[in-house]
Enzyme design. Structure first.
Site, PDB file in Angstrom:
ATOM      1  N   TRP A 127       0.828  -1.208   0.000  1.00  0.00           N
ATOM      2  CA  TRP A 127       0.000   0.000   0.000  1.00  0.00           C
ATOM      3  C   TRP A 127       0.856   1.248   0.000  1.00  0.00           C
ATOM      4  O   TRP A 127       0.533   2.233  -0.682  1.00  0.00           O
ATOM      5  CB  TRP A 127      -0.998  -0.032   1.159  1.00  0.00           C
ATOM      6  CG  TRP A 127      -1.959  -1.153   0.969  1.00  0.00           C
ATOM      7  CD1 TRP A 127      -2.035  -2.299   1.700  1.00  0.00           C
ATOM      8  CD2 TRP A 127      -2.925  -1.292  -0.092  1.00  0.00           C
ATOM      9  NE1 TRP A 127      -2.996  -3.117   1.179  1.00  0.00           N
ATOM     10  CE2 TRP A 127      -3.567  -2.542   0.082  1.00  0.00           C
ATOM     11  CE3 TRP A 127      -3.323  -0.487  -1.162  1.00  0.00           C
ATOM     12  CZ2 TRP A 127      -4.567  -3.000  -0.774  1.00  0.00           C
ATOM     13  CZ3 TRP A 127      -4.323  -0.940  -2.021  1.00  0.00           C
ATOM     14  CH2 TRP A 127      -4.930  -2.183  -1.813  1.00  0.00           C
ATOM     15  N   ASP A 201      -1.410   6.591   6.301  1.00  0.00           N
ATOM     16  CA  ASP A 201      -2.506   5.758   5.793  1.00  0.00           C
ATOM     17  C   ASP A 201      -2.850   4.766   6.897  1.00  0.00           C
ATOM     18  O   ASP A 201      -2.119   3.802   7.134  1.00  0.00           O
ATOM     19  CB  ASP A 201      -2.055   5.018   4.521  1.00  0.00           C
ATOM     20  CG  ASP A 201      -3.116   4.054   4.001  1.00  0.00           C
ATOM     21  OD1 ASP A 201      -4.152   3.882   4.670  1.00  0.00           O
ATOM     22  OD2 ASP A 201      -2.895   3.477   2.915  1.00  0.00           O
ATOM     23  N   LYS A 225     -12.692  -1.581   6.897  1.00  0.00           N
ATOM     24  CA  LYS A 225     -12.062  -2.576   7.779  1.00  0.00           C
ATOM     25  C   LYS A 225     -12.590  -2.399   9.199  1.00  0.00           C
ATOM     26  O   LYS A 225     -13.286  -3.264   9.710  1.00  0.00           O
ATOM     27  CB  LYS A 225     -10.533  -2.454   7.752  1.00  0.00           C
ATOM     28  CG  LYS A 225      -9.910  -2.908   6.433  1.00  0.00           C
ATOM     29  CD  LYS A 225      -9.377  -1.736   5.688  1.00  0.00           C
ATOM     30  CE  LYS A 225      -8.564  -2.020   4.442  1.00  0.00           C
ATOM     31  NZ  LYS A 225      -8.836  -3.151   3.633  1.00  0.00           N
TER      32      LYS A 225
HETATM   33  N1  PMP Z   1      -4.300   1.391   2.056  1.00  0.00           N
HETATM   34  C1  PMP Z   1      -4.427   0.299   2.821  1.00  0.00           C
HETATM   35  C2  PMP Z   1      -3.536   0.144   4.017  1.00  0.00           C
HETATM   36  C3  PMP Z   1      -5.367  -0.664   2.491  1.00  0.00           C
HETATM   37  O1  PMP Z   1      -5.490  -1.769   3.238  1.00  0.00           O
HETATM   38  C4  PMP Z   1      -6.203  -0.484   1.362  1.00  0.00           C
HETATM   39  C5  PMP Z   1      -7.282  -1.465   0.971  1.00  0.00           C
HETATM   40  N2  PMP Z   1      -7.103  -2.752   1.324  1.00  0.00           N
HETATM   41  C6  PMP Z   1      -6.021   0.663   0.604  1.00  0.00           C
HETATM   42  C7  PMP Z   1      -5.064   1.587   0.971  1.00  0.00           C
HETATM   43  C8  PMP Z   1      -6.873   0.916  -0.618  1.00  0.00           C
HETATM   44  O2  PMP Z   1      -8.115   1.325  -0.150  1.00  0.00           O
HETATM   45  P1  PMP Z   1      -9.359   1.560  -1.126  1.00  0.00           P
HETATM   46  O3  PMP Z   1      -9.631   0.259  -1.794  1.00  0.00           O
HETATM   47  O4  PMP Z   1     -10.412   1.983  -0.165  1.00  0.00           O
HETATM   48  O5  PMP Z   1      -8.980   2.625  -2.084  1.00  0.00           O
END
Ligand code: PMP
Length: 389
Positions: A127, A201, A225
């Site tokens: 991420w 994040d 989550k």
């Molecule tokens: N950052 C993290 C730490 C995540 O776990 C996720 C999704 N699993 C995301 C970003 C992406 O999030 P989204 O699908 O809501 O754009």
């Protein structure tokens, strides 16, 4: 006289449920270890179901309400106040309820904060890597540190981070959902001689532990989550970081405009906000974030202890940065993976397959996963290990 309508029959009969759980008064469901969208507190789902057709005698379901009407405004204000209290968000931070998910924020943040300059990225998993790559379209994104070389199984010592004196912000991902690596302490950038704001994040560990706001400039995350359904993106941003968006920034993503409009610059994700509000009430009833953190520590510890003592399973993350929320693990004999997953499903333990980029298994133990779910998982894994011997 009040007009009432007769209810039409439901669209479809409810499907029979896979019955393994007993604590719910009217529903028996399996345990769901999905990384997100993820398991919700059952009390929240039940309350939402009860209020689906008529919220508090208003004659409307929440998704039928105008976002500007007094009913929804009251839901919104309570939700924001509860979140501020739960996360102890200081008065000089604004809480924004946005859309686009955490991935959209990877673009929205540089558009608002970078002023066309440079930002530094600490990459400790997939991420963070995505954030770094996306931000490169909107600013000079620089790699301050990366643990890719060891498969994202450690955290880099902050003293080793390459932080530029001209950095507009420093980005970290506080919990890498796929690799299972978590910062158990946020870095103190000032102590590193860096005056840039820290951007975090916290999609997958928000509300699972307290936040040290003195170290944070902006924190963001998708809701799916620990907060509620997908479709809501939470941004908590310090006042002084508002008002610096570049002219090309879409107005609906300009933090200053969104903050000034109380997250109603355009129609916010009303139902997701309502659901998050119910989750916050549930969290308060659990004793708040400190209490849920203690429960999360106990859940994760019991699972890691079992993994570490087992001959069949292993977790490869360094002990000091193992995630409490997402626990990847591997069967030493990977040819048993499909049998493991099929048996788990039959035992009422769902969505344990690891992310495709890592393989193996992953158990996500978010706030809403009760300790009984972890115990049921360990019991199944012990039995599977015993029958493999
Ligand atoms: N950052 C993290 C730490 C995540 O776990 C996720 C999704 N699993 C995301 C970003 C992406 O999030 P989204 O699908 O809501 O754009």
């Amino acid at each position: 006289m009040r007009l009432t309508r007769t209810m039409p029959p439901p669209l479809a009969k409810p499907a029979p449920t896979n019955s393994t759980r007993t604590e719910s008064p009217y529903m028996k469901r399996p345990y769901n270890f999905s990384a997100g969208p993820a398991t919700m507190p059952e009390a929240v789902l039940q309350q939402a179901a009860a209020e689906m057709l008529d919220w508090h005698g208003s004659g409307m379901g929440v998704m039928e309400m105008s976002h500007r009407g007094k009913e929804f405004i009251s839901i919104y204000e309570q939700t924001e106040a509860d979140l501020r209290e739960l996360l102890a968000v200081p008065a000089n931070f604004r809480i924004l309820f946005m859309q686009g998910g955490a991935l959209a924020e990877n673009a929205i943040i540089p558009l608002n904060l970078a002023r066309g300059g440079a930002a530094d990225f600490v990459v400790t998993g997939s991420w963070g890597q995505k954030s770094y790559q996306e931000a490169g379209k909107f600013c000079n994104a620089r790699l301050a540190a990366s643990t890719q070389g060891n498969g994202f199984t450690t955290l880099p010592d902050p003293a080793s981070w390459q932080l530029g004196a001209d950095s507009a912000y420093v980005h970290i991902c506080s919990n890498e959902t796929i690799h299972g690596v978590e910062f158990h302490q946020l870095p103190d950038l000032k102590a590193l001689g860096c005056n840039a704001p820290l951007v975090v994040d916290f999609s997958s560990n928000v509300a699972s532990r307290p936040v040290d706001w003195s170290r944070v400039g902006l924190a963001f995350g998708g809701a799916q989550k620990n907060l509620g359904p997908a479709g809501l993106t939470l941004v908590i941003v310090r006042d002084d970081l508002l008002g610096h968006a570049v002219p090309q920034c879409p107005s609906a993503f300009d933090y200053k405009l969104v903050a000034e409009a109380g997250s109603m610059y355009n129609t916010p994700p009303t139902y997701a906000i309502y659901m998050a509000g119910l989750v916050f009430q549930w969290l308060k009833a659990q004793g708040g974030v400190a209490a849920i953190e203690a429960a999360n520590i106990a859940k994760a510890q019991s699972f890691y202890d079992y993994l570490d003592g087992s001959q069949l399973y292993e977790n490869r993350v360094a002990k000091d940065c193992r995630s409490r929320m997402n626990i990847p693990f591997f069967l030493r004999d990977e040819s048993r993976n499909d049998a493991f997953l099929a048996g788990a499903k039959a035992a009422g333990l769902l969505q344990l397959k690891g992310h495709k980029s890592v393989g193996g298994m992953r158990a996500s133990l978010y706030n809403a996963m009760p300790i009984e779910g972890v115990q049921a998982l360990v019991a199944y894994m012990q039995e599977f290990e015993r029958t493999q011997a």
